[in-house]
Structure formats: C-alpha cells, structure tokens
Scaffold this motif. Structure first.
Motif, mmCIF file in Angstrom:
data_model
loop_
_atom_site.group_PDB
_atom_site.id
_atom_site.type_symbol
_atom_site.label_atom_id
_atom_site.label_comp_id
_atom_site.label_asym_id
_atom_site.label_seq_id
_atom_site.Cartn_x
_atom_site.Cartn_y
_atom_site.Cartn_z
ATOM 1 N N ARG A 147 0.864 -1.169 0.000
ATOM 2 C CA ARG A 147 0.000 0.000 0.000
ATOM 3 C C ARG A 147 0.908 1.229 0.000
ATOM 4 O O ARG A 147 1.836 1.333 0.808
ATOM 5 N N ARG A 148 0.636 2.145 -0.878
ATOM 6 C CA ARG A 148 1.469 3.328 -1.003
ATOM 7 C C ARG A 148 1.494 4.117 0.303
ATOM 8 O O ARG A 148 2.561 4.591 0.742
ATOM 9 N N GLU A 149 0.340 4.209 0.948
ATOM 10 C CA GLU A 149 0.284 4.963 2.200
ATOM 11 C C GLU A 149 1.114 4.288 3.289
ATOM 12 O O GLU A 149 1.713 4.961 4.139
ATOM 13 N N ALA A 150 1.181 2.957 3.249
ATOM 14 C CA ALA A 150 1.970 2.244 4.253
ATOM 15 C C ALA A 150 3.457 2.493 4.044
ATOM 16 O O ALA A 150 4.216 2.673 5.001
ATOM 17 N N VAL A 151 3.876 2.477 2.766
ATOM 18 C CA VAL A 151 5.290 2.740 2.471
ATOM 19 C C VAL A 151 5.677 4.138 2.920
ATOM 20 O O VAL A 151 6.703 4.353 3.572
ATOM 21 N N LEU A 152 4.853 5.119 2.575
ATOM 22 C CA LEU A 152 5.157 6.494 2.963
ATOM 23 C C LEU A 152 5.073 6.659 4.473
ATOM 24 O O LEU A 152 5.817 7.450 5.070
ATOM 25 N N GLY A 153 4.180 5.896 5.101
ATOM 26 C CA GLY A 153 3.996 6.018 6.544
ATOM 27 C C GLY A 153 5.205 5.576 7.350
ATOM 28 O O GLY A 153 5.430 6.073 8.458
ATOM 29 N N VAL A 154 5.989 4.638 6.815
ATOM 30 C CA VAL A 154 7.179 4.180 7.539
ATOM 31 C C VAL A 154 8.442 4.860 7.030
ATOM 32 O O VAL A 154 9.556 4.453 7.376
ATOM 33 N N GLY A 155 8.268 5.897 6.213
ATOM 34 C CA GLY A 155 9.423 6.652 5.744
ATOM 35 C C GLY A 155 10.014 6.170 4.448
ATOM 36 O O GLY A 155 11.133 6.574 4.091
ATOM 37 N N GLY A 156 9.317 5.300 3.731
ATOM 38 C CA GLY A 156 9.823 4.812 2.448
ATOM 39 C C GLY A 156 10.903 3.749 2.606
ATOM 40 O O GLY A 156 11.165 3.233 3.686
ATOM 41 N N MET A 157 11.530 3.426 1.480
ATOM 42 C CA MET A 157 12.603 2.435 1.479
ATOM 43 C C MET A 157 13.852 3.082 2.080
ATOM 44 O O MET A 157 14.322 4.116 1.611
ATOM 45 N N SER A 158 14.363 2.473 3.116
ATOM 46 C CA SER A 158 15.490 3.066 3.848
ATOM 47 C C SER A 158 16.818 2.718 3.198
ATOM 48 O O SER A 158 17.007 1.618 2.647
ATOM 49 N N GLU A 159 17.758 3.660 3.286
ATOM 50 C CA GLU A 159 19.123 3.426 2.813
ATOM 51 C C GLU A 159 20.044 3.006 3.960
ATOM 52 O O GLU A 159 21.260 2.936 3.790
ATOM 53 N N ASP A 160 19.453 2.704 5.128
ATOM 54 C CA ASP A 160 20.265 2.361 6.290
ATOM 55 C C ASP A 160 20.882 0.979 6.198
ATOM 56 O O ASP A 160 21.860 0.684 6.884
ATOM 57 N N THR A 161 20.289 0.097 5.392
ATOM 58 C CA THR A 161 20.768 -1.285 5.313
ATOM 59 C C THR A 161 20.906 -1.695 3.854
ATOM 60 O O THR A 161 20.403 -1.034 2.944
ATOM 61 N N LEU A 162 21.594 -2.817 3.649
ATOM 62 C CA LEU A 162 21.708 -3.393 2.312
ATOM 63 C C LEU A 162 20.462 -4.204 1.947
ATOM 64 O O LEU A 162 20.282 -4.542 0.787
ATOM 65 N N ALA A 163 19.662 -4.546 2.939
ATOM 66 C CA ALA A 163 18.445 -5.334 2.704
ATOM 67 C C ALA A 163 17.242 -4.427 2.913
ATOM 68 O O ALA A 163 16.536 -4.515 3.917
ATOM 69 N N GLU A 164 17.026 -3.532 1.955
ATOM 70 C CA GLU A 164 15.918 -2.585 2.097
ATOM 71 C C GLU A 164 14.573 -3.304 2.126
ATOM 72 O O GLU A 164 13.615 -2.827 2.743
ATOM 73 N N ASP A 165 14.506 -4.497 1.493
ATOM 74 C CA ASP A 165 13.247 -5.236 1.492
ATOM 75 C C ASP A 165 12.927 -5.781 2.888
ATOM 76 O O ASP A 165 11.785 -5.727 3.343
ATOM 77 N N THR A 166 13.949 -6.325 3.567
ATOM 78 C CA THR A 166 13.735 -6.795 4.932
ATOM 79 C C THR A 166 13.447 -5.625 5.873
ATOM 80 O O THR A 166 12.573 -5.702 6.740
#
Length: 755
Positions: free
Chosen positions: A556-575
């Motif tokens: 859900r687009r709103e869910a992705v935006l709600g958690v701040g999007g795909m993070s660059e903090d890790t190499l496993a952005e999917d996890t």
C-alpha cells in the motif's frame, strides 16, 4: 508513454557521496574479511584433526605383521636383559639386579587410574617409571607434572601408540619428537627412556623392529623391555596380577603394569598387595635409571673398576637426572604451545559436538514445523471458499528500478505488457550508463505501451530509485520488481488480491529461478522452493513475515510512505521495510500464486556478492529494529515471534549447519565411518523429503532434487563463509552500495505456469 525531466548534465566530475565513500572503505575491507572467514574454517578443521590425532584413531594402532625372523638381531641382545643401550655405538643389555624391582606402567596418563596409582606409590614411598603416550600427556599435562614432582620417571611410549616397526623414518621421528614436546610442555622435561608399543621381552625383537631400536639408540635413547608381565590388561583378578608380576627365585625384574587403556581397578588394588608382598620378601623398588646405575655399578665391581656403588632402592634427583633433562629453548616453548593447542581442542570439539546436537535438533524441528504449517497454509489458501474479500480490480503501479539492465529490461517490459490486471509502469533509471533508459522507451514504443513512464535519476542506489517510483506513482497500490525479473500474465492480479483485506499492508510473491539449468541455478532453485517459499508459508501463518522479496512484492502506497519509504540504512531494504511495516501495525502475507521469474547469478563470485549483501543486510535490518523485541500489542508480534526465528534460523543455525558436514567427515575418519555416514544420509533423507514436499506444493519437477546432495556438500560451505564474512563486516563496520550483478537476459517471458 511519458518521460520525466532529467537532471542537468554534469559538466564536471562531482565529489563522491557519503554512501560512495563508505562503499569504498567497505570494499577495501572485503578481501581481509574473506581471508578471515577462510582462516576460521581452517582453524576449526585443524582443531578437529588435532583432536582426532590425539585420540590415536588414525594410523596403524596395531601390529600388521607377525612371525618375522630375527636373523639381524645379535644373540647377546635376544638373550640379554630388559634394558638396551648403545654405549659407544655398540648394543649392550643390562639386567635388573637381584631383589630389585623396576616397576613400570604403560599407556598413560589416564585421568582416572593414574592418580590412584600415584596415591598407592606415595603411600608406600615407592618410585616407578611411566612410559607415557604423547597424545595422553598433551591432554592431561597436570597428571604428568604431579607424577614427576612425586619422584617418578617418565619414558616415551610414542605419541599415538603406533607400532613403529613398520613405519617410515619420518613417522618414527614424528612420534618421538611430538612426545618429547608434550613432556616439555607438561613438566618442562625431556627423557632418554623409550619403550615401544606392543613390545615385551628382548627375545621378541625381530628384523623389523631392530632397526628402530638401533636408530633410537644412536640418538641416545635407552630402550626398556620387560622381564615379568603382570598381564593386568586381561583383568584376570587381583591374585593373578600379583602372582604373574612376581619374579622367580629372588631375581630382579622389569615389571610391566598399565595405568590406562581400560578398567584398571584390579591393577590399583593389586599394586598395594604386590608392593607389600615384595617388600616382605626383601625386594626394593627403583626406577629404570636406578636399576641401570645399580647394574652398571655391579659390572664395574665385577670388572675390578673403581667407584662407589649406588645403594639399592636409591632414588631422588641425582638418579632422575640420568633419564630426565630440563627442556629449554624452542623445545620448551613449542611444548607449551602444543599443550595449549590441545587444551583448545579438548574444549572446542566437545563444545562443538554439543552445539551441533542442539543445532541439529533445532533444524529438524524447524523442518517439521515448516512442513506442518506449509501444509496448513496450502490447504487454507487453496480452499474454494477462501477469499480475501471483494476482488481488487483497480489499477496499480508497477515500479521497475533499473541500473544497467540492457540485457533484461526488454524482457521485463514484454512480460508486463501481457498483464491481465490494469497497471501503470514506472521504470526508474538509476544513472545507467548502458542505454537502459532509451532501450526501455524503445521497447515500450515497439509494444505500443502507453502506460510506461521512464524516470531518470543520478545513481543513488536501489532504495532511492524505489522511493522515486513511489513518489511518482498514480495509484494507491504499488508493485515492486527487479529490472531482471519477468512476470507471468496473471502475476499482478494474483499479487494484489490480498489488499481486499484493509489490514494487509504488503504482499510477498513467489520468486522463481528462471535459469535453473545451470549448477548454480539448480542450487538456487532448490533453495527458493524449499527454503524461501516454505519459510514464507510458515511465517505467513505465524504473522511475522520477515522479508518481501525485491523481485516481487506489493505495498500500500500509504503504508510505504507512513514508515518513511525504502530506507538506505541497510543493504536489505526489502527486509528493513517489511519489519517496519510489521511494527507500524500492518499485516504482511504471502501469495503463492503470484509468480515472478528471476535470473540467478551466473558465477560463484556473483553468487557470493549477492548472498553477502542479503545476509549482511539482514543482520543490519535486525539490528536496526532490535527494539521490536519490546514492542507491545499486535505490532509487537514480529519482535516476539519473528525476530527470534530469523536470528536463530537465518543467522545462527546457518553458520553451524555446514559444520555438520565437517564434523561428519571427522567422525568418518576418526570415530565410526559407517555410523557417521548413515547419520549424514539420514539427515539428507529428511531434507529430501521436505524438499520433495515443497516441490509438490509448488508443482515443480522433482529431477532438480538430484542436485541436492552436491548442494549440501558445496553450497552450504560457501554460505557458511558468506555468513562469516557478513558477521566480520558487521563487527568492523562499513557499507556497500547497491551492487550490480552481471546479467545475461536468458530468462525470457514465461509461460502461464511453473515448471
């Protein structure tokens, strides 16, 4: 088709970003980390080999020939006393003087029986000579130190209790030298006394053993045989041991007993009675060196030579100096190093054995849980009455992040062109240099696809590309896929149906390996079907799915935006985003009928790079979300259930699982070949059954399972090294950018079914 505005062309070389600088530092550290991983595996292997060698399970532990002639042995030696020296280069034998007992013990030290024998000797103030096995000395150095400090003598009985008569010169040297090193490390001494395993009286010397005694004699060793054998190893009873150890007619004797090699309770009891009996008959006890000094003194007197005789039964430092020498220099330090290494092996191997038992039980339990829950999941989701709710028919956005995907992007778009669900497609070109963006536009034009947009950005990594796509998405559901992945016509429709449930925030699809006809592809095919998809069925029912695969996932687009999007903090952005959505209260589910076909790495180097990113990225994501362990309520379910499962079964057990193979090899070589092989085959059989069931659920062909034994032998070892590499990276820090794997584009548009 529309094209988003591009950024101005770069007229000058820009400074590297923070991520790129960190990537450079991490890349520079990769080789040392790989070396460290290999060294760790080598160290564990060496520890196992050392432990097996110490237990004397390898290398001819019994005589291999009998009845050899003795034509090369001098008659004086065959008919002489039990003490053989080579004074002046000439073989000479000495006999123990009358009414004197040189009490000797073989095969120790033993942690149970040797201390008890030492207690008896100390009680009666009787010295003895212990012919020790080097491997036992290195395992129980404290006993040897006590033995020497009590005033007893030690002699070499080889390191592994091997018959030296039929060994090479190098093996003979190694057996003696290693025993001397063990003595140096244990008690700070070396010795000149030697007794060969399986030797008895001097008349048993034959043409095979004689050269060994000659060689050792030339090196300064005194070989010690027996006059009287108690045969205590036969455990004939206390009375028999005492009787058989008693010399005839007041003669002196070198008497043989054993302080190791089996149950020596009869020997301990018989020893006290034997000492009392012999002392009552007027015998004195001495060491081998003491007997030699007395015998030599008698010879001197008989020859009319000068010099005082040593009193019978004398013992002490002056006498012990004849056999014991203080270890100095490199011998002392090498000996201490040997004892230390053995101490490590003695601790490591049992601990490893216990750990592997725990791991084995956990892995078998996991297999059982996966099969049970996967079966339940399959039945539940494939019931006729099962429904997520009203069919989802509204259009969705498919985001395709692409970096130098010219080999694959056309196939990807062709597969999307056949979608049975209305979609818009956003190709996010992440600074490609191979014309990916233009190829995507050309392919869309050729196919008449008006629903394709190409968005270009400077190279910033996969998370940034996905976030760019989410920002540009026109619909409330976004499907994310890799640029080297192809969808079946019905994939998108199947993938988005769970969103009929308003509590579902993300859906994981069923990733398939397309190039499975290669060895690496077949290995990954087995892993995808057995591991990933069985896992996802289990995690789905437990409501703690850890990862939405990058190859096929919907949000859900709103869910992705709600958690701040795909993070660059890790190499496993999917996890990372999957865990974040759990913590935000969204449900994450698995849709087995939504299939995507992806290309497995074409080389071991590429496979290593991929798995390193996955494993290290998973560790980063788990550490980032470590506070989920204390989350309360429904959003804390992942921390309570998923986090422990992922840590145990994706990090801890995979590190130890390959060692099962190493330990199996160790058991085959050093313990019981047949039992170890059967155990390994039994475990493999369980895995094959689970894999076959997984293949049945996914309607896959069973022929690929023929690769599974090789996968267990080779693939798991590589995954072990990758995990060690990742652990070292996690400890030393550093990051890697979105790594591009070399693709061939051989995974084309699939048919409508798996297979």
């Amino acid at each position: 088709m529309t094209t988003a505005p591009t950024r101005p062309a770069r007229g000058r070389r820009r400074a590297p970003s923070r991520i790129e600088r960190a990537a450079g530092r991490a890349a520079a550290l990769q080789r040392p980390r790989v070396v460290l991983a290999l060294l760790l595996l080598l160290a564990l292997t060496c520890v196992m080999l050392l432990d097996g060698y110490l237990r004397a399970e390898v290398g001819g532990d019994q005589r291999v020939r009998t009845g050899a002639s003795a034509g090369d042995v001098p008659d004086d030696v065959l008919n002489g006393g039990p003490i053989l020296t080579f004074r002046g280069g000439e073989a000479t034998t000495l006999s123990v003087p009358d009414k004197t007992i040189a009490l000797t013990f073989d095969d120790g030290p033993d942690p149970t029986w040797t201390p008890q024998i030492l207690e008896v000797l100390a009680e009666y103030d009787v010295p003895a000579t212990f012919f020790v096995v080097g491997s036992m000395v290195s395992r129980y150095p404290g006993i040897v130190q006590d033995l020497v400090e009590q005033g007893n003598e030690v002699g070499v009985h080889t390191f592994t209790h091997v018959d030296l008569s039929y060994q090479s010169d190098a093996r003979v040297t190694r057996e003696i030298t290693q025993t001397q090193l063990a003595l140096a490390g244990a008690a700070g001494i070396t010795t000149t006394l030697f007794r060969a395993p399986y030797s008895s009286e001097t008349d048993a010397i034959d043409n095979y053993s004689w050269p060994v005694y000659q060689r050792l004699g030339e090196e300064g060793y005194t070989s010690v045989f027996v006059d009287t054998d108690s045969d205590d190893w036969k455990t004939p009873g206390v009375a028999k041991i005492v009787e058989w150890a008693t010399p005839e007619d007041g003669e002196g004797a070198s008497v043989l007993m054993h302080d190791a090699g089996g149950d020596r309770s009869q020997t301990v009891t018989a020893l006290a009675r034997y000492i009392e009996k012999m002392q009552a008959e007027g015998y004195t006890f001495t060491t081998v060196s003491g007997a030699m000094r007395e015998a030599q003194a008698e010879e001197a007197e008989q020859a009319g030579a000068s010099g005082a005789a040593v009193p019978p039964g004398a013992s002490g430092t002056a006498m012990l100096q004849a056999a014991h020498r203080a270890a100095t220099g490199t011998t002392l330090y090498e000996g201490k190093a040997l004892v230390a290494a053995v101490a490590v092996a003695e601790w490591t191997v049992p601990a490893l054995s216990a750990g592997l038992v725990v791991v084995g039980v956990a892995v078998m339990g996991r297999f059982g849980m996966m099969v049970v829950l996967a079966r339940r999941h399959h039945r539940q989701r494939n019931r006729r009455r099962f429904s997520w709710g009203p069919p989802v028919t509204r259009p969705v956005t498919v985001i395709v992040p692409a970096y130098n995907e010219k080999e694959c992007i056309a196939n990807t778009l062709q597969s999307l062109a056949r979608s049975t669900h209305p979609i818009e497609i956003i190709v996010v070109d992440d600074g490609s240099t191979d014309g990916t963006a233009q190829l995507a536009r050309d392919t869309a034009a050729d196919l008449g696809m008006l629903n394709v947009r190409v968005v270009r950005q400077e190279n910033a990594g996969k998370p940034a590309a996905l976030n760019n796509g989410v920002r540009n998405a026109a619909h409330d559901i976004v499907v994310m896929m890799d640029g080297d992945t192809v969808f079946e016509p019905d994939t998108v429709r199947q993938l988005v149906q769970p969103f009929a449930d308003p509590g579902v925030g993300a859906v994981a699809g069923n990733a398939k390996v397309g190039n499975r006809d290669t060895v690496i592809g077949a290995w990954q095919h087995i892993e995808y079907v057995m591991g990933f998809n069985l896992d996802r069925r289990m995690y789905d029912l437990l409501r703690c799915m850890p990862t939405i695969p990058g190859a096929i996932g919907a949000f859900r687009r709103e869910a992705v935006l709600g958690v701040g999007g795909m993070s660059e903090d890790t190499l496993a952005e999917d996890t990372d985003i999957t865990i974040a959505m759990h913590r935000a209260g969204w449900r994450v589910v698995y849709q087995e009928h939504a299939r995507a076909w992806t290309e497995a790495p074409g080389s071991l180097k590429q496979l290593w790079s991929q798995r390193y990113r996955w494993s290290y990225g998973t560790m980063q994501a788990l550490w980032k979300h470590r506070k989920s362990l204390t989350d309360k309520g429904p959003s804390g379910r992942f921390g309570r259930v998923g986090m422990p499962l992922v840590v145990v079964f994706q990090i801890v057990t995979p590190v130890f699982a390959p060692l099962i193979d190493v330990f199996t090899a160790y058991s085959m070589i050093f313990i019981d070949f047949k039992a170890a092989l059967l155990a390994w085959l039994a475990v493999l059989g369980v895995q094959l059954v689970c894999a076959a069931y997984a293949f049945r659920l996914d309607r896959e062909k069973y022929r690929y399972l023929l690769m599974m034994p090789l996968q267990q032998l080779a693939y798991r070892q590589m995954m072990y090294l990758v995990l060690i590499h990742s652990c070292v990276t996690a400890l030393t820090g550093g990051r890697l950018r979105w790594q591009k794997l070399k693709r061939t584009g051989e995974v084309g548009t699939p048919a409508g079914s798996a297979g």
